[in-house]
Design an enzyme around this catalytic site. Structure first.
Site, PDB file in Angstrom:
ATOM      1  N   HIS A  67       0.854  -1.178   0.000  1.00 52.30           N
ATOM      2  CA  HIS A  67       0.000   0.000   0.000  1.00 52.30           C
ATOM      3  C   HIS A  67       0.888   1.225   0.000  1.00 52.30           C
ATOM      4  O   HIS A  67       1.747   1.363   0.858  1.00 52.30           O
ATOM      5  CB  HIS A  67      -0.918   0.009   1.225  1.00 52.30           C
ATOM      6  CG  HIS A  67      -1.839   1.188   1.242  1.00 52.30           C
ATOM      7  ND1 HIS A  67      -3.076   1.168   0.644  1.00 52.30           N
ATOM      8  CD2 HIS A  67      -1.673   2.446   1.723  1.00 52.30           C
ATOM      9  CE1 HIS A  67      -3.646   2.354   0.774  1.00 52.30           C
ATOM     10  NE2 HIS A  67      -2.807   3.155   1.419  1.00 52.30           N
ATOM     11  N   CYS A  68       0.711   2.088  -0.977  1.00 50.41           N
ATOM     12  CA  CYS A  68       1.592   3.233  -1.105  1.00 50.41           C
ATOM     13  C   CYS A  68       0.864   4.491  -0.654  1.00 50.41           C
ATOM     14  O   CYS A  68      -0.149   4.858  -1.252  1.00 50.41           O
ATOM     15  CB  CYS A  68       2.038   3.376  -2.558  1.00 50.41           C
ATOM     16  SG  CYS A  68       3.043   4.827  -2.829  1.00 50.41           S
ATOM     17  N   VAL A  69       1.373   5.142   0.410  1.00 50.21           N
ATOM     18  CA  VAL A  69       0.678   6.339   0.891  1.00 50.21           C
ATOM     19  C   VAL A  69       0.838   7.502  -0.083  1.00 50.21           C
ATOM     20  O   VAL A  69       0.002   8.402  -0.121  1.00 50.21           O
ATOM     21  CB  VAL A  69       1.170   6.780   2.289  1.00 50.21           C
ATOM     22  CG1 VAL A  69       0.749   5.793   3.344  1.00 50.21           C
ATOM     23  CG2 VAL A  69       2.662   6.997   2.316  1.00 50.21           C
TER      24      VAL A  69
ATOM     25  N   ASN B 220      -1.882   7.045  -2.322  1.00 51.16           N
ATOM     26  CA  ASN B 220      -3.117   6.830  -1.584  1.00 51.16           C
ATOM     27  C   ASN B 220      -3.903   5.651  -2.143  1.00 51.16           C
ATOM     28  O   ASN B 220      -5.113   5.715  -2.299  1.00 51.16           O
ATOM     29  CB  ASN B 220      -3.967   8.117  -1.636  1.00 51.16           C
ATOM     30  CG  ASN B 220      -5.170   8.046  -0.726  1.00 51.16           C
ATOM     31  OD1 ASN B 220      -5.146   7.337   0.274  1.00 51.16           O
ATOM     32  ND2 ASN B 220      -6.224   8.758  -1.075  1.00 51.16           N
ATOM     33  N   ASN B 221      -3.181   4.598  -2.505  1.00 53.01           N
ATOM     34  CA  ASN B 221      -3.844   3.448  -3.109  1.00 53.01           C
ATOM     35  C   ASN B 221      -2.946   2.229  -2.917  1.00 53.01           C
ATOM     36  O   ASN B 221      -1.764   2.366  -2.631  1.00 53.01           O
ATOM     37  CB  ASN B 221      -4.039   3.723  -4.606  1.00 53.01           C
ATOM     38  CG  ASN B 221      -5.157   2.899  -5.203  1.00 53.01           C
ATOM     39  OD1 ASN B 221      -5.725   2.034  -4.543  1.00 53.01           O
ATOM     40  ND2 ASN B 221      -5.455   3.168  -6.459  1.00 53.01           N
TER      41      ASN B 221
END
Ligand SMILES: *[C@@H]1O[C@H](CO)[C@@H](O)[C@H](O)[C@H]1NC(C)=O
Ligand SMILES: [Zn+2]
Ligand SMILES: [Zn+2]
Length: 326
Positions: free
Chosen positions: A179-181, A184-185
């Protein structure tokens, strides 16, 4: 002339840059490494010392989907390009640096923003009740990392091999990577190709910006004959300028440009490293999640590789669950 104070300031400045860029890079691969554990500890410590409202605010930054990092990303982009446009561009064109090189960063950032937008908005490959049974057929279970008949306790759906439940997005993701902040996805089967292109174009943007700025500063140094200039030091001796003098001079004349260049160099170092790592994983057909798991299970097979071309095809033409249906 290069005084001790200046050197200390410079070291402090470099230290802050390293700090900023490390945070920037580690957050992008947050769930992928030992850092997850470290962050968890940091949270425990923070919960003892920080006021409750600040904790809630930080918690919502990391544990729910929100746009804080997307905004931060866009702000950093804007700052770097504003600086480049207002200061470097004019000077560079005046010094007759090749205009194609000078305008290359704008083309690359356009590509990058396009990939960024797609990464933020596409479905990474959620497993839903409708496509659960189809998703299960895509990959074989190896019964080491991914076991048969394993239900997700949150979604109450069967977990397909190579998938993982993302607590932030609230569903299981097919071929979960992380999950990549920053976007945001989640990064999964359906959007990892855009993420790889996003990383590549961001690194190339930073490289092209750094190249123009370096050429520009070199030109300034050469044209001003700074390296052969003599100066009088504090004790009245005449000295030939050395590298420290040149750096100090550039820093004092173009502080923002030199600061930006330092930021870009560190970004290239960390982001470039991360980009190579993720491309390597893609070529060998591993997800970050599997790479992380495999390190803790000695002798775990790297079972999904189908040759370099096959692996790239799988990434750029993912089996969608719908395709199988037809
Ligand atoms: C499963 O279906 C949902 C829509 O119901 C879709 O958004 C999702 O991408 C599908 N999952 C995969 C892995 O194709
Ligand atoms: Zn789930
Ligand atoms: Zn997610």
């Amino acid at each position: 002339m290069p005084s001790m104070e200046f050197l200390w300031l410079f070291i402090l400045y470099v230290f802050f840059l390293v700090l900023i860029v490390s945070i920037f890079c580690f957050l992008s691969g947050r769930s992928s490494s030992r850092l997850h554990h470290v962050l968890h500890r940091a949270e425990q410590v923070a919960s003892l010392v920080l006021p409750a409202w600040l904790q809630r605010c930080l918690g919502s930054c990391f544990h729910t989907r929100n746009r804080a990092f997307v905004m931060l990303h866009l702000i950093l982009d804007t700052l770097v390009f504003a600086e480049y446009t207002w200061e470097v561009l004019d000077y560079s064109l005046e010094l007759e640096i090749n205009w194609m090189l000078v305008f290359l960063p704008y083309i690359l950032i356009t590509l990058n923003l396009y990939c960024f937008y797609i990464c933020c908005t596409t479905d990474p490959g959620r497993v839903t009740r409708q496509n659960e049974s189809l998703c299960i057929q895509v990959y074989e279970y190896d019964d080491i990392m991914f076991h048969h008949n394993n239900k997700c306790p949150t979604c109450h759906l069967m977990k397909p091999a190579r998938s993982k439940h993302c607590g932030v997005c609230g569903s299981c993701i097919q071929r979960f990577d992380h999950h990549c902040v920053w976007v945001n996805n989640c990064i999964g089967a359906q959007n990892i190709r855009y993420f790889l292109l996003y990383l590549l174009s961001l690194t190339l943007t930073a490289v092209s910006l750094a190249a123009v700025i370096t050429v520009f500063l070199l030109q300034v140094v050469l044209l001003s004959h700074m390296m052969t200039a003599a100066y009088v030091d504090s004790e009245g001796h005449e000295d030939i300028a050395n590298l420290a003098y040149v750096i100090q001079h550039l820093f004092l004349t173009f502080p923002r440009i030199v600061f930006t260049l330092g930021f870009l160099f560190l970004l290239i170092l960390f982001l470039g490293g991360y980009t190579c790592f993720l491309w390597y994983l893609s070529i060998t057909n591993q997800t970050t999640n599997e790479w992380y798991k495999a390190r803790r299970i000695p002798g775990a097979p790297k079972g999904y590789s189908r040759g370099i071309l096959g692996n790239l095809k799988e990434i750029f033409q993912p089996y969608s669950c719908y395709k199988k249906e037809r």
